[in-house]
Design an enzyme around this catalytic site. Structure first.
Site, short mmCIF file in Angstrom:
data_model
loop_
_atom_site.label_atom_id
_atom_site.label_comp_id
_atom_site.label_asym_id
_atom_site.label_seq_id
_atom_site.Cartn_x
_atom_site.Cartn_y
_atom_site.Cartn_z
N HIS A 1 0.86 -1.19 0.00
CA HIS A 1 0.00 0.00 0.00
C HIS A 1 0.89 1.23 0.00
O HIS A 1 1.94 1.26 0.63
CB HIS A 1 -0.90 0.02 1.25
CG HIS A 1 -2.08 0.90 1.12
ND1 HIS A 1 -2.02 2.25 1.34
CD2 HIS A 1 -3.36 0.63 0.74
CE1 HIS A 1 -3.21 2.77 1.13
NE2 HIS A 1 -4.05 1.82 0.77
N ASP B 1 -7.97 -5.29 -0.12
CA ASP B 1 -8.42 -6.17 -1.21
C ASP B 1 -8.08 -7.63 -0.98
O ASP B 1 -8.52 -8.50 -1.72
CB ASP B 1 -7.80 -5.70 -2.54
CG ASP B 1 -8.37 -4.35 -2.95
OD1 ASP B 1 -7.58 -3.44 -3.24
OD2 ASP B 1 -9.61 -4.20 -2.94
C1 SDX Z 1 -6.21 -0.03 -2.95
O1 SDX Z 1 -4.47 4.51 -1.98
C2 SDX Z 1 -5.39 3.87 -1.40
O2 SDX Z 1 -5.84 4.26 -0.32
C3 SDX Z 1 -5.94 2.66 -2.14
C4 SDX Z 1 -6.94 1.82 -1.38
C5 SDX Z 1 -8.24 2.57 -1.13
O3 SDX Z 1 -8.94 2.22 -0.17
O4 SDX Z 1 -8.58 3.45 -1.97
O5 SDX Z 1 -6.42 1.36 -0.15
C6 SDX Z 1 -7.35 0.59 -2.21
O6 SDX Z 1 -5.97 0.32 -4.07
C7 SDX Z 1 -5.33 -1.01 -2.23
C8 SDX Z 1 -4.11 -1.50 -3.11
C9 SDX Z 1 -4.62 -2.59 -4.04
N1 SDX Z 1 -3.55 -2.96 -5.03
C10 SDX Z 1 -2.90 -4.14 -4.89
O7 SDX Z 1 -3.08 -4.95 -3.98
C11 SDX Z 1 -1.93 -4.42 -6.03
C12 SDX Z 1 -0.63 -4.99 -5.47
N2 SDX Z 1 0.08 -3.91 -4.77
C13 SDX Z 1 1.07 -3.17 -5.46
O8 SDX Z 1 0.92 -3.04 -6.82
C14 SDX Z 1 1.54 -1.92 -4.71
O9 SDX Z 1 1.80 -2.30 -3.43
C15 SDX Z 1 0.63 -0.69 -4.68
C16 SDX Z 1 0.17 -0.30 -6.04
C17 SDX Z 1 -0.55 -0.95 -3.83
C18 SDX Z 1 1.44 0.44 -4.08
O10 SDX Z 1 2.42 0.78 -5.00
P1 SDX Z 1 3.57 1.84 -4.63
O11 SDX Z 1 3.23 2.61 -3.41
O12 SDX Z 1 3.87 2.61 -5.87
O13 SDX Z 1 4.78 0.92 -4.21
P2 SDX Z 1 5.87 0.38 -5.22
O14 SDX Z 1 5.20 -0.22 -6.39
O15 SDX Z 1 6.86 1.46 -5.44
O16 SDX Z 1 6.52 -0.81 -4.36
C19 SDX Z 1 7.57 -0.56 -3.44
C20 SDX Z 1 8.39 -1.85 -3.45
C21 SDX Z 1 8.84 -2.26 -4.86
O17 SDX Z 1 10.01 -3.05 -4.70
P3 SDX Z 1 11.46 -2.30 -4.88
O18 SDX Z 1 11.41 -1.52 -6.18
O19 SDX Z 1 11.59 -1.41 -3.65
O20 SDX Z 1 12.46 -3.45 -4.91
O21 SDX Z 1 7.57 -2.94 -2.99
C22 SDX Z 1 7.41 -3.89 -4.04
C23 SDX Z 1 7.76 -3.18 -5.33
O22 SDX Z 1 8.21 -4.12 -6.31
N3 SDX Z 1 6.00 -4.29 -4.02
C24 SDX Z 1 5.57 -5.53 -4.20
C25 SDX Z 1 4.18 -5.47 -4.04
N4 SDX Z 1 3.81 -4.20 -3.79
C26 SDX Z 1 4.95 -3.48 -3.79
N5 SDX Z 1 6.23 -6.70 -4.48
C27 SDX Z 1 5.45 -7.80 -4.58
N6 SDX Z 1 4.10 -7.83 -4.44
C28 SDX Z 1 3.43 -6.67 -4.18
N7 SDX Z 1 2.09 -6.68 -4.04
#
Ligand code: SDX
Length: 424
Positions: A302, A359
């Protein structure tokens, strides 16, 4: 008001510092470009406050979520969804009299214009329910004038809250080839939705109380989450003074993405895929950690929560209770729990503060209700509707409000002369 100093291009500027009621601190840069010629750059807006808002407070480090100051844990166990709609939109929990009047409105505005049923005939049977929801919500603007005063705005708000669940249920009926089922005025908001989803002309659906309670909880937990992607979209679109329905339709489309509200559908598809692939969940945790793999653990991580999402905690408990009461043993829930167990001890997830988000468990409950996977994000949208409306209204009633128009840093070609086609 305190200030902070900033030196840029040989100039020293004093910028106001804004402190919120929960001591969140921001540097007000609204005069920065005028006074220094420079702008800030914050790809993805991870460090940028787009507004001041009194609706929802999140502390991501501590896993705190409050609607108008009330902790989500209390709201989730003591209110009905229409109460939460009223709280988010108007700022206070309704008195009994206010609640009765509000619910009257929600009950008597549930029907959509009969002409709108023709729109459903035009959709392909394979149309995703989010495509239908966003276009039908925008289409409501062709039946209801944009509000010119508070009274008209409140009427459109009630119309949208009441009709969105009818559009959602009708889109499901369309997808399964069953006749639309009309709402019943004696039913509650949640009962009416499940009735319109699962009743058939020959047999009304008796809503099990355990599922009515579960749906009420799910809608409440999704009701608002401050400046998330879809809510910021609603504020952006609404800032041009477009009408409520078109603004919310934009939010629905932003929510649809798999990184946002679309994740609940992707979580269930991921869990089912793991089972179909033999159930080796450890393999998928390793894939999620592998930089060369595009696979992500959907429902994990998140932008704001760097602790357990309080909504996920509540939903995990509810999933156990509801499936236990229904006597359902869902293998997807077991896989989800195993994934969580491993991830919460694995340094890759711990070091990145990746926890289950809202989710991760919600789909288990939607499945228990018999709601198809492709409707999960529609369910998220029905829950988020009051939050979107509350932010749209707060922004529109802000006397200092202005159209949102961010700047950029240009990185394209410098000035050059066109060469006519004949000479290229
Ligand atoms: C919602 O904003 C809100 O409030 C949203 C929400 C709401 O109520 O409105 O809470 C609802 O959208 C919840 C999120 C649902 N999405 C997912 O579950 C999809 C999976 N999650 C990711 O795609 C990600 O965690 C996000 C999109 C939720 C957040 O993305 P960010 O903040 O841009 O974080 P990032 O992609 O920069 O990740 C940081 C690191 C990365 O690794 P490094 O580059 O540091 O090595 O964490 C890793 C990412 O690769 N990472 C994950 C991961 N999520 C982040 N690695 C594996 N699996 C994951 N799910």
């Amino acid at each position: 008001m305190s200030v902070t100093k900033m030196a840029i291009n040989g100039k020293e500027l004093e910028l106001p510092v804004i402190v919120g009621t929960e001591d969140e601190t921001g540097i007000d840069i609204s005069q920065l470009r005028k006074r220094s010629g420079v702008v800030t750059l914050d790809t993805g807006y991870g460090n940028t406050g787009s507004c001041q808002s009194a609706i929802t407070f999140i502390n991501g480090e501590k896993g705190i979520l409050r609607y108008r100051g009330y902790p989500i844990e209390q709201i989730a166990t003591t209110t009905r969804f229409p109460e939460v709609c009223y709280l988010l939109i108007y700022g206070e929990l309704p008195t009994q009299e206010q609640y009765t009047e509000f619910r009257e409105g929600l009950t008597h505005h549930t029907l959509i214009h009969e002409d709108m049923k023709k729109f459903f005939e035009g959709y392909a049977i394979t149309a995703h329910p989010m495509a239908i929801l966003s276009s039908m919500v925008a289409a409501l603007s062709s039946y209801y004038e944009a509000a010119e005063d508070d009274e008209a705005m409140n009427l459109n708000i009630v119309r949208l809250l009441a009709k969105a669940k009818t559009i959602a249920a009708f889109s499901y009926k369309k997808s399964v080839g069953q006749p639309f089922v009309y709402p019943q005025n004696h039913l509650s908001y949640t009962q009416n939705f499940l009735h319109m989803m699962f009743s058939v002309p020959a047999e009304p659906y008796e809503v099990p109380p355990v599922l009515d309670e579960a749906l009420n909880l799910l809608l409440i937990l999704h009701a608002d989450h401050e400046q998330n992607c879809s809510t910021s979209t609603v504020r952006m679109v609404g800032s041009s003074e477009t009408n409520l329905f078109a603004s919310i339709s934009a939010g629905i489309n932003a929510l649809w993405g798999p990184l946002h509200g679309g994740a609940n559908q992707k979580v269930i598809e991921m869990l089912q895929h793991i089972i179909d692939d033999g159930g080796d969940y450890k393999k998928y945790v390793d894939m999620a950690k592998d930089k060369d793999s595009p696979f992500r653990l959907m429902g994990f991580g998140h932008r704001v929560y760097k602790n357990y999402d309080p909504r996920a905690k509540i939903l995990k408990e509810s999933a156990d209770q509801v499936l236990g009461q229904l006597g359902v043993d869902d293998p997807l829930l077991e896989i989800a729990k195993h994934l969580e167990e491993i991830a919460l001890e694995d340094d890759y997830f711990v070091s990145r503060k990746l926890y289950p988000n809202v989710d991760f468990y919600s789909g288990i409950l939607y499945r228990a209700m018999g709601i198809p996977t492709n409707m999960f994000t529609v369910m998220f949208a029905l829950g988020r509707l009051p939050g979107w409306i509350a932010h749209w209204r707060e922004m529109r009633l802000d006397p200092a409000g202005r159209i949102h128009r961010p700047r950029q840093i240009y990185t394209g070609p410098k000035m050059r002369d066109v060469v006519a086609l004949a000479e290229r």
